[in-house]
Each structure stands twice: as C-alpha cells, then as structure tokens.
Design an enzyme around this catalytic site. Structure first.
Site, mmCIF file in Angstrom:
data_model
loop_
_atom_site.group_PDB
_atom_site.id
_atom_site.type_symbol
_atom_site.label_atom_id
_atom_site.label_comp_id
_atom_site.label_asym_id
_atom_site.label_seq_id
_atom_site.Cartn_x
_atom_site.Cartn_y
_atom_site.Cartn_z
ATOM 1 N N CYS A 30 62.765 15.464 -7.779
ATOM 2 C CA CYS A 30 61.600 15.302 -6.797
ATOM 3 C C CYS A 30 60.254 14.475 -7.399
ATOM 4 O O CYS A 30 59.620 15.112 -7.922
ATOM 5 C CB CYS A 30 61.418 16.290 -5.864
ATOM 6 S SG CYS A 30 60.166 16.043 -4.628
ATOM 7 N N CYS A 86 57.213 16.239 -6.249
ATOM 8 C CA CYS A 86 57.289 17.634 -7.002
ATOM 9 C C CYS A 86 56.714 17.491 -8.268
ATOM 10 O O CYS A 86 55.617 17.954 -8.720
ATOM 11 C CB CYS A 86 58.563 18.161 -7.125
ATOM 12 S SG CYS A 86 59.042 19.302 -5.687
ATOM 13 N N HIS A 104 58.233 22.838 -2.559
ATOM 14 C CA HIS A 104 59.161 21.786 -2.133
ATOM 15 C C HIS A 104 59.694 21.894 -0.609
ATOM 16 O O HIS A 104 60.275 22.829 -0.584
ATOM 17 C CB HIS A 104 60.293 21.454 -3.219
ATOM 18 C CG HIS A 104 61.106 20.329 -2.581
ATOM 19 N ND1 HIS A 104 61.056 19.060 -2.862
ATOM 20 C CD2 HIS A 104 62.418 20.430 -1.859
ATOM 21 C CE1 HIS A 104 61.912 18.242 -2.460
ATOM 22 N NE2 HIS A 104 62.694 19.257 -1.729
ATOM 23 N N HIS A 125 60.342 14.888 0.519
ATOM 24 C CA HIS A 125 59.329 16.048 -0.005
ATOM 25 C C HIS A 125 58.427 15.716 1.132
ATOM 26 O O HIS A 125 57.477 14.611 1.323
ATOM 27 C CB HIS A 125 58.876 15.854 -1.067
ATOM 28 C CG HIS A 125 57.858 17.160 -1.896
ATOM 29 N ND1 HIS A 125 58.047 17.775 -2.664
ATOM 30 C CD2 HIS A 125 56.841 17.445 -1.121
ATOM 31 C CE1 HIS A 125 56.921 18.506 -2.843
ATOM 32 N NE2 HIS A 125 56.297 18.402 -1.600
ATOM 33 N N HIS A 156 55.564 15.103 3.663
ATOM 34 C CA HIS A 156 54.243 14.548 3.298
ATOM 35 C C HIS A 156 53.927 13.920 4.643
ATOM 36 O O HIS A 156 54.606 13.277 5.342
ATOM 37 C CB HIS A 156 54.393 13.218 2.181
ATOM 38 C CG HIS A 156 55.298 12.047 2.506
ATOM 39 N ND1 HIS A 156 56.831 12.685 2.432
ATOM 40 C CD2 HIS A 156 55.396 10.907 3.088
ATOM 41 C CE1 HIS A 156 57.374 11.269 2.450
ATOM 42 N NE2 HIS A 156 56.650 10.524 3.016
HETATM 43 P P1 DGP Z 1 57.727 7.767 3.599
HETATM 44 O O1 DGP Z 1 58.355 6.332 4.087
HETATM 45 O O2 DGP Z 1 57.142 8.449 4.843
HETATM 46 O O3 DGP Z 1 58.730 8.764 2.977
HETATM 47 O O4 DGP Z 1 56.776 7.282 2.636
HETATM 48 C C1 DGP Z 1 56.637 7.534 1.214
HETATM 49 C C2 DGP Z 1 55.406 7.150 0.604
HETATM 50 O O5 DGP Z 1 55.303 7.359 -0.698
HETATM 51 C C3 DGP Z 1 55.538 5.445 0.818
HETATM 52 O O6 DGP Z 1 54.427 4.761 1.542
HETATM 53 C C4 DGP Z 1 55.482 4.977 -0.861
HETATM 54 C C5 DGP Z 1 54.885 6.337 -1.303
HETATM 55 N N1 DGP Z 1 55.344 6.660 -2.744
HETATM 56 C C6 DGP Z 1 56.606 6.359 -3.089
HETATM 57 N N2 DGP Z 1 56.641 6.828 -4.370
HETATM 58 C C7 DGP Z 1 55.270 7.162 -4.968
HETATM 59 C C8 DGP Z 1 54.577 7.544 -6.218
HETATM 60 O O7 DGP Z 1 55.086 7.436 -7.194
HETATM 61 N N3 DGP Z 1 53.247 7.442 -6.142
HETATM 62 C C9 DGP Z 1 52.685 7.071 -5.089
HETATM 63 N N4 DGP Z 1 51.120 7.288 -5.128
HETATM 64 N N5 DGP Z 1 53.119 6.879 -3.789
HETATM 65 C C10 DGP Z 1 54.530 6.846 -3.929
#
Ligand code: DGP
Length: 117
Positions: free
Chosen positions: A4, A7, A46, A97, A99
């Site tokens: 994840c 995580c 998680h 996860h 958010h």
């Molecule tokens: P959602 O579509 O609601 O699941 O949004 C996931 C968000 O997470 C998306 O806007 C991009 C962000 N994201 C994905 N991987 C990473 C990462 O490795 N680092 C950061 N800072 N953001 C990430």
C-alpha cells in the site's frame, strides 16, 4: 499493509512532502495537484476506504477533520476550501487507503461531474 503506497508514505518508506504528522495521521502534498493547495490527509492505520469506517475506527476520521481545520488556517485557506473523499469504483478511488483531499486557493466548480445526457 504490504504494497500500500500510502502505508509506505505514512511509515516514511516512500518520500513525500509532508505538511503535518502526529501519532494517528499524516498530511502531504498530492503528486498531481488539482488546486494551488492540494493536500492529502490520511490515517496511519490502513483503512481501505470510507466503506470500512465503523465504530472501531471512526475516531481517527474525527481527528482528521480537526487536522483539516488546523491545516486550513496554516495554509491560508480563510476564504474556504473543499474536502473530497473518493470511495470505491464509482467514486473513482485510485489509491485503496482512506484519504481526504484538502483543496484550496481557487474557486471550485459544482456539481463536480458533467450532467448525464
Ligand atoms: P484518489 O483518486 O482519490 O484515490 O486520489 C489519489 C491521489 O493520490 C491522487 O490525487 C494522486 C495521489 N498520489 C498517488 N500516489 C501518490 C504518491 O506516491 N505521492 C503523493 N504525494 N501523492 C500520490
């Protein structure tokens, strides 16, 4: 939880641009910002999605909203902001996860989807 990405960010195993951290939650800037301020606030524990929130873990969700209110002051979002939770397939959740997106410093559109024809 193995494999994840959030995580791993929470554990500091993957780098992120953190703006807040305490025992229960971490907040960091989104990789693909959709507004001048775009922060993700996550529980360290998680929880796969909003569908998994129940009496046993809803305390951390309440805490996340306290953190969001504090961050909104620290990040200069006095004019307002939007909090978004994408849940499941129809909600277009891409990271499994829990958010919350904290978006600010621009006018948001509503509704957040094109009308169906
Ligand atoms: P959602 O579509 O609601 O699941 O949004 C996931 C968000 O997470 C998306 O806007 C991009 C962000 N994201 C994905 N991987 C990473 C990462 O490795 N680092 C950061 N800072 N953001 C990430």
């Amino acid at each position: 939880m193995a494999d994840c990405i959030f995580c791993k960010i929470a554990a500091g195993e993957i780098p992120s641009n953190k703006v807040y951290e305490d025992r229960q939650v971490v907040a960091f800037y989104d990789l693909d910002p959709q507004a001048p301020v775009h922060v993700l606030v996550i529980p360290k524990e998680h929880i796969a999605s909003a569908q998994e929130i129940g009496p046993e873990n809803s305390g951390v969700v309440a805490h996340i909203f306290e953190v969001i209110a504090e961050l909104s002051r620290e990040l200069g979002l006095e004019k307002g902001f939007r909090v978004v939770n994408n849940c499941g397939e129809d909600g277009m959740q891409s990271v499994q996860h829990l958010h919350f997106h904290l978006l600010g410093k621009r006018k948001m559109g509503w509704p957040p989807f094109p009308p169906e024809r």
